[in-house]
Design an enzyme around this catalytic site. Structure first.
Site, short mmCIF file in Angstrom:
data_model
loop_
_atom_site.label_atom_id
_atom_site.label_comp_id
_atom_site.label_asym_id
_atom_site.label_seq_id
_atom_site.Cartn_x
_atom_site.Cartn_y
_atom_site.Cartn_z
N ASN A 10 41.23 47.94 36.50
CA ASN A 10 40.44 46.94 35.80
C ASN A 10 39.37 46.43 36.77
O ASN A 10 39.69 45.74 37.74
CB ASN A 10 41.36 45.82 35.32
CG ASN A 10 40.61 44.75 34.56
OD1 ASN A 10 39.38 44.78 34.46
ND2 ASN A 10 41.34 43.79 34.02
N PHE A 11 38.12 46.77 36.49
CA PHE A 11 37.03 46.41 37.41
C PHE A 11 36.70 44.91 37.34
O PHE A 11 35.97 44.40 38.19
CB PHE A 11 35.76 47.22 37.08
CG PHE A 11 35.76 48.65 37.58
CD1 PHE A 11 36.93 49.34 37.82
CD2 PHE A 11 34.55 49.32 37.80
CE1 PHE A 11 36.91 50.66 38.28
CE2 PHE A 11 34.52 50.63 38.27
CZ PHE A 11 35.70 51.30 38.50
N HIS A 94 43.54 40.16 27.41
CA HIS A 94 43.87 40.03 28.83
C HIS A 94 44.05 38.54 29.14
O HIS A 94 43.42 37.69 28.52
CB HIS A 94 42.76 40.64 29.69
CG HIS A 94 43.13 40.74 31.13
ND1 HIS A 94 43.00 39.68 32.00
CD2 HIS A 94 43.64 41.76 31.86
CE1 HIS A 94 43.42 40.05 33.20
NE2 HIS A 94 43.81 41.31 33.15
N GLU A 142 51.60 41.86 31.67
CA GLU A 142 51.05 41.29 32.91
C GLU A 142 51.43 39.81 33.01
O GLU A 142 50.83 38.98 32.31
CB GLU A 142 49.52 41.37 32.92
CG GLU A 142 48.96 42.77 33.07
CD GLU A 142 47.52 42.75 33.60
OE1 GLU A 142 47.14 43.71 34.25
OE2 GLU A 142 46.78 41.76 33.36
N ILE A 147 49.02 37.83 38.80
CA ILE A 147 47.72 38.52 38.85
C ILE A 147 46.98 38.11 40.11
O ILE A 147 46.88 36.92 40.42
CB ILE A 147 46.89 38.23 37.58
CG1 ILE A 147 47.54 38.90 36.37
CG2 ILE A 147 45.45 38.71 37.74
CD1 ILE A 147 46.85 38.61 35.04
N GLY A 179 49.54 42.12 40.52
CA GLY A 179 49.95 42.15 41.92
C GLY A 179 50.35 43.50 42.46
O GLY A 179 50.83 43.59 43.60
N ALA A 200 43.93 45.88 39.74
CA ALA A 200 42.57 45.44 40.10
C ALA A 200 42.45 45.28 41.61
O ALA A 200 41.94 46.16 42.31
CB ALA A 200 42.22 44.16 39.37
O1 G3P Z 1 44.34 43.96 34.32
C1 G3P Z 1 44.83 44.14 35.61
C2 G3P Z 1 44.83 42.91 36.40
O2 G3P Z 1 44.93 41.72 35.70
C3 G3P Z 1 45.80 42.95 37.53
O3 G3P Z 1 45.12 42.38 38.57
O4 G3P Z 1 44.55 42.00 40.87
O5 G3P Z 1 46.88 41.67 40.10
O6 G3P Z 1 45.98 43.97 40.30
P1 G3P Z 1 45.67 42.52 40.05
#
Ligand code: G3P
Length: 221
Positions: A10-11, A94, A142, A147, A179, A200
């Site tokens: 997810n960019f 999201h 999620e 996150i 995470g 991300a």
């Molecule tokens: O959609 C993926 C994102 O919300 C996860 O973010 O930074 O925890 O990998 P991250």
């Protein structure tokens, strides 16, 4: 038909993953996908979809669409335009772009009408169960509090919730995210039944995104 397991970066709207940088990062993802044969997708800003989709062959997803058809809807994201710009699907709901259940249902309907695959995000196993009734192509669990973390993840902190989400997803492929920062996180989630990943920070902010991506997908069987 999208092959699983799938790894989706997810960019978001980070400096490293928008505009010109998004295109470079997209090409890295394509290179790793071609080299490893793994299913790797990218979820990019609506502003970047048209250009990126013209230049890479991997699946491109939008981060959000609005429940609208062609018409006078200034500032909204038209699903059919996302499709015509080259995306194959979209995230919906999201944690950083939450929708009411009514809007979510409508958004799923309009995305489906535009032939976009729908990945519906859920913050808990209960939401996974609830949203499985809304006819998504994928569900994504999620936990919002994890996150962006770099030392704990959905896999390390919520293994039981992953298992529950798999059980409650009614056979709809379940992605997990939040995470994820090591190949071990991938292995653990897969052993619990996850069909893919939404990541991300660990890619976007990596000093070497190509290396990090290879490390993650190498354990994705
Ligand atoms: O959609 C993926 C994102 O919300 C996860 O973010 O930074 O925890 O990998 P991250």
């Amino acid at each position: 038909m999208i092959k699983t397991p799938i790894f989706i970066t997810n960019f978001k709207n980070c400096e490293q993953s928008t505009g010109k940088n998004a295109l470079e990062l997209a090409k890295i993802h394509e290179r790793v996908a071609l080299e490893t044969g793994k299913t790797i997708g990218i979820c990019v800003s609506a502003c970047d979809i048209f250009r990126i989709a013209q230049e890479v062959s991997i699946p491109v997803f939008a981060q959000h669409v609005d429940p609208i058809d062609f018409g006078s809807f200034t500032g909204q994201i038209l699903p059919q335009n996302i499709k015509n710009s080259g995306a194959i699907g979209t995230l919906l709901n999201h944690s950083e772009r939450r929708l009411s259940n009514e809007v979510l249902k409508d958004s799923i309907t309009y995305a489906q009408k535009a032939s976009l695959a729908r990945i519906v995000c859920a913050e808990s196993p209960e939401e996974v169960s609830q949203f499985s009734e809304f006819d998504p192509d994928f569900l994504a669990f999620e936990p919002p509090e994890l996150i962006g973390k770099t030392n704990v993840s959905v896999s390390s902190e919520k293994p039981t919730s992953i298992k529950e989400s798999v059980a409650l997803s009614q056979g709809i492929p379940l992605l997990v995210g939040a995470g994820i920062n090591s190949p071990k996180d991938i292995k653990v989630a897969m052993s619990l039944g996850a069909n893919g990943f939404l990541v991300a920070t660990a890619i976007i902010k990596s000093p070497n995104p190509e290396e990090s991506l290879k490390n993650f997908v190498s354990v994705m069987e």
